[in-house]
Design a protein around this motif. Sequence first.
Motif, PDB file in Angstrom:
ATOM      1  N   PRO B 220      77.673  29.946   9.293  1.00  0.00           N
ATOM      2  CA  PRO B 220      77.239  28.875   7.938  1.00  0.00           C
ATOM      3  C   PRO B 220      78.303  28.441   7.236  1.00  0.00           C
ATOM      4  CG  PRO B 220      75.935  31.026   8.097  1.00  0.00           C
ATOM      5  CD  PRO B 220      77.204  31.095   9.208  1.00  0.00           C
ATOM      6  N   ILE B 221      78.018  27.423   6.511  1.00  0.00           N
ATOM      7  CA  ILE B 221      78.934  26.823   5.592  1.00  0.00           C
ATOM      8  C   ILE B 221      78.617  27.204   4.343  1.00  0.00           C
ATOM      9  CG2 ILE B 221      77.905  24.546   5.489  1.00  0.00           C
ATOM     10  CD1 ILE B 221      80.786  23.319   5.496  1.00  0.00           C
ATOM     11  N   LYS B 222      79.823  27.395   3.431  1.00  0.00           N
ATOM     12  CA  LYS B 222      79.302  27.565   1.990  1.00  0.00           C
ATOM     13  C   LYS B 222      79.830  26.370   1.163  1.00  0.00           C
ATOM     14  CE  LYS B 222      79.300  32.035   0.201  1.00  0.00           C
ATOM     15  NZ  LYS B 222      79.873  33.110  -0.353  1.00  0.00           N
ATOM     16  N   VAL B 223      79.008  25.610   0.406  1.00  0.00           N
ATOM     17  CA  VAL B 223      79.485  24.595  -0.512  1.00  0.00           C
ATOM     18  C   VAL B 223      79.131  24.963  -1.874  1.00  0.00           C
ATOM     19  CG1 VAL B 223      78.779  22.031  -0.730  1.00  0.00           C
ATOM     20  CG2 VAL B 223      78.558  22.772   1.462  1.00  0.00           C
ATOM     21  N   GLU B 224      80.294  24.745  -2.460  1.00  0.00           N
ATOM     22  CA  GLU B 224      80.271  25.155  -4.073  1.00  0.00           C
ATOM     23  C   GLU B 224      80.662  24.046  -4.915  1.00  0.00           C
ATOM     24  OE1 GLU B 224      81.400  28.997  -5.413  1.00  0.00           O
ATOM     25  OE2 GLU B 224      81.572  29.683  -3.411  1.00  0.00           O
ATOM     26  N   PHE B 225      80.194  23.975  -6.061  1.00  0.00           N
ATOM     27  CA  PHE B 225      80.539  23.126  -7.178  1.00  0.00           C
ATOM     28  C   PHE B 225      80.093  23.449  -8.632  1.00  0.00           C
ATOM     29  CE2 PHE B 225      76.975  21.139  -4.720  1.00  0.00           C
ATOM     30  CZ  PHE B 225      76.191  20.823  -5.847  1.00  0.00           C
ATOM     31  N   ASP B 226      80.412  22.836  -9.505  1.00  0.00           N
ATOM     32  CA  ASP B 226      79.950  23.039 -10.792  1.00  0.00           C
ATOM     33  C   ASP B 226      78.805  22.004 -10.972  1.00  0.00           C
ATOM     34  OD1 ASP B 226      81.557  25.200 -11.220  1.00  0.00           O
ATOM     35  OD2 ASP B 226      83.195  24.105 -11.993  1.00  0.00           O
ATOM     36  N   ILE B 227      78.305  22.433 -12.212  1.00  0.00           N
ATOM     37  CA  ILE B 227      77.300  21.151 -12.611  1.00  0.00           C
ATOM     38  C   ILE B 227      76.985  21.546 -14.192  1.00  0.00           C
ATOM     39  CG2 ILE B 227      75.780  20.728 -10.607  1.00  0.00           C
ATOM     40  CD1 ILE B 227      73.468  22.496 -11.933  1.00  0.00           C
ATOM     41  N   ALA B 228      75.966  20.782 -14.760  1.00  0.00           N
ATOM     42  CA  ALA B 228      76.284  20.872 -16.391  1.00  0.00           C
ATOM     43  C   ALA B 228      77.375  21.092 -17.068  1.00  0.00           C
ATOM     44  CB  ALA B 228      75.112  22.167 -16.688  1.00  0.00           C
ATOM     45  N   GLU B 229      78.249  20.027 -16.772  1.00  0.00           N
ATOM     46  CA  GLU B 229      79.506  19.896 -17.639  1.00  0.00           C
ATOM     47  C   GLU B 229      80.275  21.346 -17.335  1.00  0.00           C
ATOM     48  OE1 GLU B 229      77.711  19.038 -21.438  1.00  0.00           O
ATOM     49  OE2 GLU B 229      77.664  16.832 -20.861  1.00  0.00           O
ATOM     50  N   LYS B 230      80.514  21.851 -16.303  1.00  0.00           N
ATOM     51  CA  LYS B 230      80.962  22.988 -15.826  1.00  0.00           C
ATOM     52  C   LYS B 230      80.318  24.230 -16.437  1.00  0.00           C
ATOM     53  CE  LYS B 230      85.172  20.878 -14.541  1.00  0.00           C
ATOM     54  NZ  LYS B 230      86.549  20.550 -14.996  1.00  0.00           N
ATOM     55  N   LYS B 231      79.416  24.156 -17.010  1.00  0.00           N
ATOM     56  CA  LYS B 231      78.609  25.422 -17.450  1.00  0.00           C
ATOM     57  C   LYS B 231      77.565  25.939 -16.459  1.00  0.00           C
ATOM     58  CE  LYS B 231      79.447  23.632 -22.246  1.00  0.00           C
ATOM     59  NZ  LYS B 231      79.314  22.410 -22.647  1.00  0.00           N
ATOM     60  N   GLY B 232      77.630  25.342 -15.340  1.00  0.00           N
ATOM     61  CA  GLY B 232      76.750  26.013 -14.478  1.00  0.00           C
ATOM     62  C   GLY B 232      77.493  25.847 -13.051  1.00  0.00           C
ATOM     63  N   HIS B 233      77.003  26.456 -12.049  1.00  0.00           N
ATOM     64  CA  HIS B 233      77.646  26.747 -10.747  1.00  0.00           C
ATOM     65  C   HIS B 233      76.692  26.476  -9.817  1.00  0.00           C
ATOM     66  CE1 HIS B 233      81.194  27.150  -8.112  1.00  0.00           C
ATOM     67  NE2 HIS B 233      80.518  28.095  -7.741  1.00  0.00           N
ATOM     68  N   VAL B 234      76.940  25.784  -8.840  1.00  0.00           N
ATOM     69  CA  VAL B 234      75.872  26.189  -7.349  1.00  0.00           C
ATOM     70  C   VAL B 234      76.587  26.291  -6.288  1.00  0.00           C
ATOM     71  CG1 VAL B 234      74.436  24.329  -6.074  1.00  0.00           C
ATOM     72  CG2 VAL B 234      74.679  24.058  -8.442  1.00  0.00           C
ATOM     73  N   THR B 235      75.947  27.187  -5.494  1.00  0.00           N
ATOM     74  CA  THR B 235      76.634  27.704  -4.210  1.00  0.00           C
ATOM     75  C   THR B 235      75.300  27.307  -3.037  1.00  0.00           C
ATOM     76  OG1 THR B 235      77.464  29.430  -5.229  1.00  0.00           O
ATOM     77  CG2 THR B 235      77.293  29.570  -2.780  1.00  0.00           C
ATOM     78  N   TYR B 236      75.666  26.664  -2.297  1.00  0.00           N
ATOM     79  CA  TYR B 236      74.775  26.356  -0.887  1.00  0.00           C
ATOM     80  C   TYR B 236      75.237  27.083   0.155  1.00  0.00           C
ATOM     81  CZ  TYR B 236      72.492  22.226  -3.114  1.00  0.00           C
ATOM     82  OH  TYR B 236      71.684  21.207  -3.814  1.00  0.00           O
ATOM     83  N   LEU B 237      74.234  27.614   1.022  1.00  0.00           N
ATOM     84  CA  LEU B 237      74.620  27.937   2.352  1.00  0.00           C
ATOM     85  C   LEU B 237      73.908  27.394   3.429  1.00  0.00           C
ATOM     86  CD1 LEU B 237      76.535  30.469   2.359  1.00  0.00           C
ATOM     87  CD2 LEU B 237      74.439  32.144   2.655  1.00  0.00           C
ATOM     88  N   LEU B 238      74.542  26.813   4.523  1.00  0.00           N
ATOM     89  CA  LEU B 238      73.753  26.088   5.295  1.00  0.00           C
ATOM     90  C   LEU B 238      73.991  26.689   6.828  1.00  0.00           C
ATOM     91  CD1 LEU B 238      72.150  23.641   6.511  1.00  0.00           C
ATOM     92  CD2 LEU B 238      74.278  22.192   6.277  1.00  0.00           C
ATOM     93  N   ALA B 239      72.962  27.069   7.514  1.00  0.00           N
ATOM     94  CA  ALA B 239      73.266  27.506   8.835  1.00  0.00           C
ATOM     95  C   ALA B 239      73.475  26.478   9.822  1.00  0.00           C
ATOM     96  CB  ALA B 239      72.149  28.159   9.345  1.00  0.00           C
ATOM     97  N   PRO B 240      74.533  26.801  10.794  1.00  0.00           N
ATOM     98  CA  PRO B 240      75.199  26.076  11.593  1.00  0.00           C
ATOM     99  C   PRO B 240      74.376  25.535  12.753  1.00  0.00           C
ATOM    100  CG  PRO B 240      75.722  28.041  12.289  1.00  0.00           C
ATOM    101  CD  PRO B 240      74.908  28.383  11.160  1.00  0.00           C
ATOM    102  N   ARG B 241      74.362  24.321  13.490  1.00  0.00           N
ATOM    103  CA  ARG B 241      73.765  24.112  14.661  1.00  0.00           C
ATOM    104  C   ARG B 241      74.746  24.712  15.817  1.00  0.00           C
ATOM    105  NH1 ARG B 241      69.686  20.401  14.720  1.00  0.00           N
ATOM    106  NH2 ARG B 241      69.913  20.221  16.772  1.00  0.00           N
ATOM    107  N   ILE B 242      74.132  24.812  16.904  1.00  0.00           N
ATOM    108  CA  ILE B 242      75.068  25.703  18.008  1.00  0.00           C
ATOM    109  C   ILE B 242      75.029  24.840  19.342  1.00  0.00           C
ATOM    110  CG2 ILE B 242      75.280  27.600  19.347  1.00  0.00           C
ATOM    111  CD1 ILE B 242      76.045  28.230  16.534  1.00  0.00           C
ATOM    112  N   GLU B 243      76.171  24.386  19.658  1.00  0.00           N
ATOM    113  CA  GLU B 243      76.299  23.578  20.707  1.00  0.00           C
ATOM    114  C   GLU B 243      76.257  24.547  22.129  1.00  0.00           C
ATOM    115  OE1 GLU B 243      78.823  19.882  20.976  1.00  0.00           O
ATOM    116  OE2 GLU B 243      80.001  21.609  19.864  1.00  0.00           O
ATOM    117  N   SER B 244      75.155  24.558  22.775  1.00  0.00           N
ATOM    118  CA  SER B 244      75.302  25.522  23.991  1.00  0.00           C
ATOM    119  C   SER B 244      75.481  24.575  25.263  1.00  0.00           C
ATOM    120  CB  SER B 244      74.023  26.188  24.198  1.00  0.00           C
ATOM    121  OG  SER B 244      72.766  25.457  24.136  1.00  0.00           O
ATOM    122  N   GLU B 245      76.764  24.771  25.922  1.00  0.00           N
ATOM    123  CA  GLU B 245      77.159  23.974  27.286  1.00  0.00           C
ATOM    124  C   GLU B 245      77.315  24.978  28.034  1.00  0.00           C
ATOM    125  OE1 GLU B 245      79.746  20.405  26.522  1.00  0.00           O
ATOM    126  OE2 GLU B 245      79.688  21.214  24.459  1.00  0.00           O
TER     127      GLU B 245
END
Lengths: 256, 245
Positions: B220-245
């Motif tokens: 998974p990827i972790k995406v992070e950034f600040d919101i609310a004039e840097k008084k808030g913080h967001v962390t997203y997690l996203l599961a990958p797609r898998i290429e099966s070849e």
Amino acid sequence: MTYSILNTTSSNALKFIEKYHKSKADKTILLIIGDCMIDYRGRARSFLDWGERIIIIKQDGSVLVHQPIMREPVNWQPSGSKTDFSVKDELLILRSHHTRPPEKMKTTFRAIKLVAASKLYDKAKLLISGMETDVVNEIISNPEAIEDGLRISKREKHVKSGMIDLFGYDCNHIPVVIEVKRSLATISAVQQLRMYVNDIKKDVDTAIVRGILCAPRIPDMVKKLLNDYDLEWKEVERQIVLPDDYQKTLKEFSKQ
Amino acid sequence: MFNAKVKSEVLKGIIDVTSPLVNEVKLNITPKGISLRAVDPAHVAMVDLEVNSKAFEEFNATEMELGIDMDKLGSIMRLSSSGDMITLDYDEESNRLIVKIGNLIRKMGLIDTAGMPDPKMPNLNLPGKVILKASELNQGVRASEAVSDHLALTVDKNNFELFAEGDTDTVNLKLPKDLLVELNTSSKCKSLFSIDYFSNMIKPVRGDDPITIMIGNDNPIKVEFDIAEKKGHVTYLLAPRIESE
């Protein structure tokens, strides 16, 4: 969450629908099985007498009425329809309406075997292989399959009488018009190709433009007609390739 | 007890990060601020959000949970314009959240939080870390949307790379180390992600604001950034797609 009740009265069914479906109709799918009658007014008029059927109200408002046999629904309302529920003389009544085009469908239940409501999640899109575009893509990525030295220069080229699937030049720089069919090539495909070739010739008879009909299967009769018009053909393999990558879920990583 | 005063933009920001993934959330409230963690119905993405009480103009709360329908709150917030001051007040008796926008009073019924899960943040091995401007990433993702429904992200010692491939077209965005705010990795990392999900995760970040990305191999990827004039913080997690070849 999925909820259901079996063999219930109209008023209990209505209570159930109000509790589990009506408050969030756009988020829950509703399934009703029972003995019903259907009256439709819209682009036409139809009436379906009493019978035991399955009614599905989908999360986008579409309504489907299925009889116990056959693939197609016997009655339906399109996406964006709204359904209201009521009870009159101990009969459960569903009124589904759609505004453009104006359509109304009234379903009256006199016996109810099952009512179920559930919130369904499905973000997957259907992937189909073997369509005309797949054959076109195959040729673009491998023009040698048609002929050595063939170069494809344009896909979907607009001409007077329509749109050419593929346009290119052969090894002698002669323009080539390619018409692609996904399965069986027909007589009308030949006429289409002939018109495109004439469009490219700009009605100059002496101009040299080749036309090739590509399809997985070309009947002899079609081949003969192509010969008569000085057109060519090529039977191409249709490769069915579905992408086999898939989406993982976070759950699979929680155990690490 | 919960009552607060907050700028319309701050509250809209919270909705923007949450509502593309989940419709219903459990908002945890403490005297220090608010937080929520939720997983989308398909279990593909997770949002973890913390907003400090300092992001609010006024904030009075005891520890409690509020079950909020984000779509509903979103439509209420569309009644406000930026710069408006929003008053939030929890009415225990009716179990409603009273939202005041100027002279408008909107009472919103809350959802029972009893059945709502408390998702855990998985422990992940994500050796690649990149910090970059949101605008750069947004451009690459917008371009990819037109050609495919998934994209590959790669991080190696010198570059961050985004690649999307459709039937006939491709998109490539290669950002060398000196164009990035930070690039740090012990090995080459590559994972594939759904553009649909990924674009929703970076959309809330505007302009040149930094986005932090942590990435592994088919992880998974972790995406992070600040919101609310840097008084808030967001962390997203996203599961990958898998290429099966």
